[in-house]
Design a protein around this motif. Structure first.
Motif, PDB file in Angstrom:
ATOM      1  N   PRO A  29      -1.219  11.831   9.574  1.00  0.00           N
ATOM      2  CA  PRO A  29       0.216  11.770   9.918  1.00  0.00           C
ATOM      3  C   PRO A  29       0.419  11.723  11.434  1.00  0.00           C
ATOM      4  CG  PRO A  29      -0.282  13.735   8.588  1.00  0.00           C
ATOM      5  CD  PRO A  29      -1.567  13.019   8.831  1.00  0.00           C
ATOM      6  N   ILE A  30       1.371  10.904  11.859  1.00  0.00           N
ATOM      7  CA  ILE A  30       1.650  10.754  13.291  1.00  0.00           C
ATOM      8  C   ILE A  30       2.764  11.728  13.666  1.00  0.00           C
ATOM      9  CG2 ILE A  30       2.383   9.166  15.098  1.00  0.00           C
ATOM     10  CD1 ILE A  30       1.272   6.890  13.290  1.00  0.00           C
ATOM     11  N   THR A  31       2.395  12.775  14.400  1.00  0.00           N
ATOM     12  CA  THR A  31       3.372  13.783  14.840  1.00  0.00           C
ATOM     13  C   THR A  31       3.693  13.564  16.319  1.00  0.00           C
ATOM     14  OG1 THR A  31       1.615  15.323  15.438  1.00  0.00           O
ATOM     15  CG2 THR A  31       2.461  15.474  13.185  1.00  0.00           C
ATOM     16  N   SER A  32       4.597  14.377  16.823  1.00  0.00           N
ATOM     17  CA  SER A  32       4.966  14.267  18.235  1.00  0.00           C
ATOM     18  C   SER A  32       3.762  14.589  19.126  1.00  0.00           C
ATOM     19  CB  SER A  32       6.138  15.191  18.553  1.00  0.00           C
ATOM     20  OG  SER A  32       5.847  16.515  18.182  1.00  0.00           O
ATOM     21  N   ALA A  33       2.905  15.510  18.676  1.00  0.00           N
ATOM     22  CA  ALA A  33       1.709  15.866  19.447  1.00  0.00           C
ATOM     23  C   ALA A  33       0.755  14.671  19.562  1.00  0.00           C
ATOM     24  CB  ALA A  33       0.999  17.045  18.798  1.00  0.00           C
ATOM     25  N   VAL A  34       0.642  13.906  18.492  1.00  0.00           N
ATOM     26  CA  VAL A  34      -0.226  12.720  18.483  1.00  0.00           C
ATOM     27  C   VAL A  34       0.320  11.672  19.444  1.00  0.00           C
ATOM     28  CG1 VAL A  34      -1.058  10.797  17.058  1.00  0.00           C
ATOM     29  CG2 VAL A  34      -1.050  13.116  16.135  1.00  0.00           C
ATOM     30  N   THR A  85       4.233  -3.297  11.194  1.00  0.00           N
ATOM     31  CA  THR A  85       3.526  -3.854  10.035  1.00  0.00           C
ATOM     32  C   THR A  85       2.618  -2.819   9.382  1.00  0.00           C
ATOM     33  OG1 THR A  85       1.835  -4.682  11.554  1.00  0.00           O
ATOM     34  CG2 THR A  85       3.559  -6.215  10.912  1.00  0.00           C
ATOM     35  N   ALA A  86       2.202  -1.809  10.122  1.00  0.00           N
ATOM     36  CA  ALA A  86       1.279  -0.801   9.585  1.00  0.00           C
ATOM     37  C   ALA A  86       2.017   0.204   8.707  1.00  0.00           C
ATOM     38  CB  ALA A  86       0.594  -0.073  10.736  1.00  0.00           C
ATOM     39  N   LYS A  87       1.297   0.710   7.708  1.00  0.00           N
ATOM     40  CA  LYS A  87       1.838   1.749   6.826  1.00  0.00           C
ATOM     41  C   LYS A  87       1.549   3.094   7.486  1.00  0.00           C
ATOM     42  CE  LYS A  87       1.472   3.546   2.153  1.00  0.00           C
ATOM     43  NZ  LYS A  87       0.738   3.493   0.881  1.00  0.00           N
ATOM     44  N   ILE A  88       2.586   3.752   7.969  1.00  0.00           N
ATOM     45  CA  ILE A  88       2.390   4.995   8.727  1.00  0.00           C
ATOM     46  C   ILE A  88       3.205   6.138   8.154  1.00  0.00           C
ATOM     47  CG2 ILE A  88       1.810   3.854  10.902  1.00  0.00           C
ATOM     48  CD1 ILE A  88       4.699   4.318  11.814  1.00  0.00           C
ATOM     49  N   ASP A  89       2.767   7.363   8.459  1.00  0.00           N
ATOM     50  CA  ASP A  89       3.495   8.576   8.087  1.00  0.00           C
ATOM     51  C   ASP A  89       3.932   9.246   9.386  1.00  0.00           C
ATOM     52  OD1 ASP A  89       4.536  10.830   6.898  1.00  0.00           O
ATOM     53  OD2 ASP A  89       2.582  11.801   6.628  1.00  0.00           O
ATOM     54  N   LEU A  90       5.192   9.047   9.753  1.00  0.00           N
ATOM     55  CA  LEU A  90       5.721   9.565  11.024  1.00  0.00           C
ATOM     56  C   LEU A  90       6.454  10.877  10.803  1.00  0.00           C
ATOM     57  CD1 LEU A  90       7.298   6.681  13.129  1.00  0.00           C
ATOM     58  CD2 LEU A  90       5.809   8.443  13.961  1.00  0.00           C
TER      59      LEU A  90
END
Length: 161
Positions: A95-100, A123-128
């Motif tokens: 998962p892409i968090t603010s820290a990442v 285009t990428a499938k991401i978990d923000l």
């Protein structure tokens, strides 16, 4: 050219005028300040004073209100996130968090939270997981097959501790 041959350009430097060093210097006694009065004394600061006339800063209209506790967001566009994913600076599997986002260098500092906007193509499938996002950004992430969850800034602060 040698070090001892270096000198500043002609006319670029001039010696400081030493005031108050005798009548013969041309700037003796009162040192060019005239006689008496507020401006002849030391420690005088009268910038903005217009001698009895209403000062400019008082003549100009005042409008609006500056909220003292206003939130300041760090803004990221989806196109930039995609660019960082393509460059391999952000890992899509986790998962892409603010820290990442801060660690990858896409955002310098988190401020009161990171807000995602929909500018650019994703285009990428991401978990923000961020503190804020526009409606169009949420739609764009879900359209790409990912998910975007908005956590409040208060929750983010508690998680950081």
């Amino acid at each position: 050219m040698k070090l001892h041959e270096l000198s500043p350009a002609a006319g670029s430097t001039s010696t400081k005028k030493r005031v108050g060093r005798g009548a013969g210097s041309g700037k003796g006694k009162t040192a060019g300040r005239g006689i008496k009065g507020q401006k002849s004394r030391s420690g005088v600061s009268i910038n903005g004073y217009e001698g009895g006339q209403m000062p400019l800063y008082m003549r100009l209209p005042k409008r609006g209100f500056n909220k003292p506790n206003r939130k300041s967001w760090a803004v990221v566009n989806l196109g930039l996130i995609q660019k960082f994913i393509d460059a391999g600076k952000i890992d899509v599997s986790a998962p892409i968090t603010s820290a990442v986002l801060v660690e990858s260098g896409i955002v310098r500092r988190e401020l009161d939270g990171i807000r995602v906007l929909a500018k650019g193509e994703l285009t990428a499938k991401i978990d923000l997981q961020v503190a804020g996002a526009s409606k169009s950004a949420i739609e764009a992430v879900e359209k790409a097959g990912g998910s975007l969850s908005v956590t409040s800034a208060a929750k983010a602060e508690v998680a950081a501790e």
